[in-house]
Scaffold this motif. Structure first.
Motif, short mmCIF file in Angstrom:
data_model
loop_
_atom_site.label_atom_id
_atom_site.label_comp_id
_atom_site.label_asym_id
_atom_site.label_seq_id
_atom_site.Cartn_x
_atom_site.Cartn_y
_atom_site.Cartn_z
N GLY A 47 -37.58 -54.06 -63.53
CA GLY A 47 -37.06 -53.99 -62.18
C GLY A 47 -37.88 -53.02 -61.33
O GLY A 47 -38.26 -51.95 -61.80
N THR A 49 -38.06 -50.74 -57.99
CA THR A 49 -37.36 -50.12 -56.87
C THR A 49 -38.12 -50.34 -55.57
O THR A 49 -37.53 -50.57 -54.51
CB THR A 49 -37.18 -48.61 -57.11
OG1 THR A 49 -36.43 -48.42 -58.31
CG2 THR A 49 -36.44 -47.95 -55.95
N SER A 52 -37.38 -53.68 -54.33
CA SER A 52 -36.03 -53.69 -53.78
C SER A 52 -36.03 -53.19 -52.34
O SER A 52 -35.38 -53.75 -51.46
CB SER A 52 -35.10 -52.83 -54.64
OG SER A 52 -34.97 -53.36 -55.94
N VAL A 241 -31.10 -59.53 -59.75
CA VAL A 241 -30.45 -58.27 -59.37
C VAL A 241 -29.04 -58.17 -59.96
O VAL A 241 -28.33 -57.21 -59.73
CB VAL A 241 -30.40 -58.14 -57.83
CG1 VAL A 241 -29.38 -59.08 -57.22
CG2 VAL A 241 -30.17 -56.71 -57.38
N GLY A 242 -28.62 -59.18 -60.73
CA GLY A 242 -27.29 -59.15 -61.30
C GLY A 242 -26.25 -59.63 -60.32
O GLY A 242 -26.55 -60.14 -59.25
N LYS A 247 -24.25 -52.07 -54.75
CA LYS A 247 -25.05 -50.93 -55.17
C LYS A 247 -26.51 -51.33 -55.22
O LYS A 247 -26.86 -52.50 -55.38
CB LYS A 247 -24.59 -50.40 -56.53
CG LYS A 247 -24.64 -51.41 -57.65
CD LYS A 247 -24.11 -50.79 -58.94
CE LYS A 247 -24.13 -51.81 -60.09
NZ LYS A 247 -23.63 -51.22 -61.35
N GLU A 249 -29.99 -51.86 -56.70
CA GLU A 249 -30.54 -52.12 -58.02
C GLU A 249 -32.01 -52.52 -57.91
O GLU A 249 -32.40 -53.20 -56.97
CB GLU A 249 -29.76 -53.27 -58.70
CG GLU A 249 -28.31 -52.95 -59.03
CD GLU A 249 -28.18 -52.08 -60.27
OE1 GLU A 249 -29.23 -51.80 -60.90
OE2 GLU A 249 -27.06 -51.68 -60.60
#
Length: 335
Positions: A47, A49, A52, A241-242, A247, A249
């Motif tokens: 992942g 950041t 994101s 990202v689930g 929140k 992620e």
């Protein structure tokens, strides 16, 4: 098995029903290759950041730009009519969703479009496991789409207003009478101007990726309008990202498959058949998703990540080629 990549594709064969689009670069083997691709190659992805942040900047930054363009379509209603203005809003929305996918860095491939008539109208019934399911569906399915969504979305500044202008059917979860009225209005709208509808009948995103039982409310509209229902399995979006959206992620730029099943006719079905229809669609979506997870057969070529230029160029072909000849890609928005 024919596949269609929606990312940086080169076209093989003639466009239209049964057209095949193959992504440049990667190839897909048989016998478990797709599962290995997701769980193996993508499992090594970390992942990011930074990605994101980049995605958030684009997702938020393009809202006032494209949202204003979409809302400006209301000014064209006296000249184009409501239906064409709404179709233009859908085109702009598709561009926005493609930009978000480009910023995210994911790649996706659509499989099974040969099962559908290019100019048909369908009720696309999808599983829901990530906030990315909606952008993927709008960007990948080459049909004029409106969605069935919860009414709260309409109150989001610019984004919600543009969604409402595009003809989205809003359902109140807390007011049954108002929900029924919305479905009745949606039926009249679809009968007056046929379009395809996007539905996530689980009602909310799955907590663990397991496809939950389908609710029947939205499917009643398909029965009332006499539209064919198409099961669609969206596979792999959960890794991006689930489920959570409340929140921050790190985003995983993984690969996604959209598997389109064969249409289920509702012509000879009635309101009493809604349970049977929901169960049948649920079973088919689960079957296709399990096939992807088990890596059975050839589930299509692996697409390359979206290019920024394709966010604006890769729009579904117009069914009114006169506009395309006169005004190019911009003119197709009005078709």
């Amino acid at each position: 098995e024919k596949t269609r990549s929606c990312l940086s594709p080169r076209v093989v064969g003639k466009a239209g029903k049964g057209a095949v689009r193959v992504a440049n670069g990667h190839t897909q083997g048989r016998g478990g290759g797709d599962h290995a691709e997701c769980q193996g190659v993508d499992a090594d992805y970390k992942g990011s950041t930074l990605r994101s942040v980049w995605t958030l900047v684009n997702a938020v930054g393009w809202v006032p730009i494209l949202g204003t363009v979409a809302l400006s379509c209301a000014l064209l209603i006296p000249f184009l009519g409501l239906a064409r203005a709404q179709k233009l809003v859908w085109r702009v929305s598709t561009i926005y969703f493609r930009v978000v996918l480009w910023a995210t860095g994911i790649s996706y491939t659509v499989i099974g479009l040969e099962n559908l008539e290019p100019l048909g109208n369908y009720f696309f019934v999808c599983n829901h496991e990530s906030i990315y399911d909606i952008p993927i569906a709008f960007a990948a399915l080459p049909f004029w789409l409106i969605a069935i969504a919860k009414s709260a979305i309409a109150y989001f500044p610019l984004f919600g207003w543009a969604v409402a202008l595009g003809g989205t059917i809003f359902i109140s979860r807390s007011n049954h009478k108002r929900a029924v009225e919305s479905l009745d209005a949606g039926k009249e709208s679809l009968l007056a101007k046929p379009r395809s509808v996007l539905l996530f009948p689980e009602g909310t995103r799955s907590d663990d990726g397991v496809v939950r039982p389908f609710k029947k409310g939205g499917l009643v509209l398909a029965l009332q309008a006499g539209m064919d229902c198409v099961p669609v399995a969206i596979c792999g979006t959960r890794r991006i990202v689930g489920r959570a959206v409340d929140k921050f992620e790190p985003i995983v730029a993984c690969r996604v498959k959209v598997i389109v099943g064969k249409p289920i006719s509702t012509t000879h079905m009635s309101f009493e058949d809604r349970d049977q229809l929901a169960d049948r669609l649920h079973q088919e979506v689960v079957r296709m998703k399990n096939k992807w997870e088990d890596g059975v057969g050839n589930l299509g070529d692996v697409a390359s990540p979206e290019s920024f230029g394709n966010c604006f160029r890769s729009l579904p072909p117009s069914d009114k080629p006169w506009y395309g000849r006169m005004f190019g890609q911009f003119g197709k928005m009005f078709a």
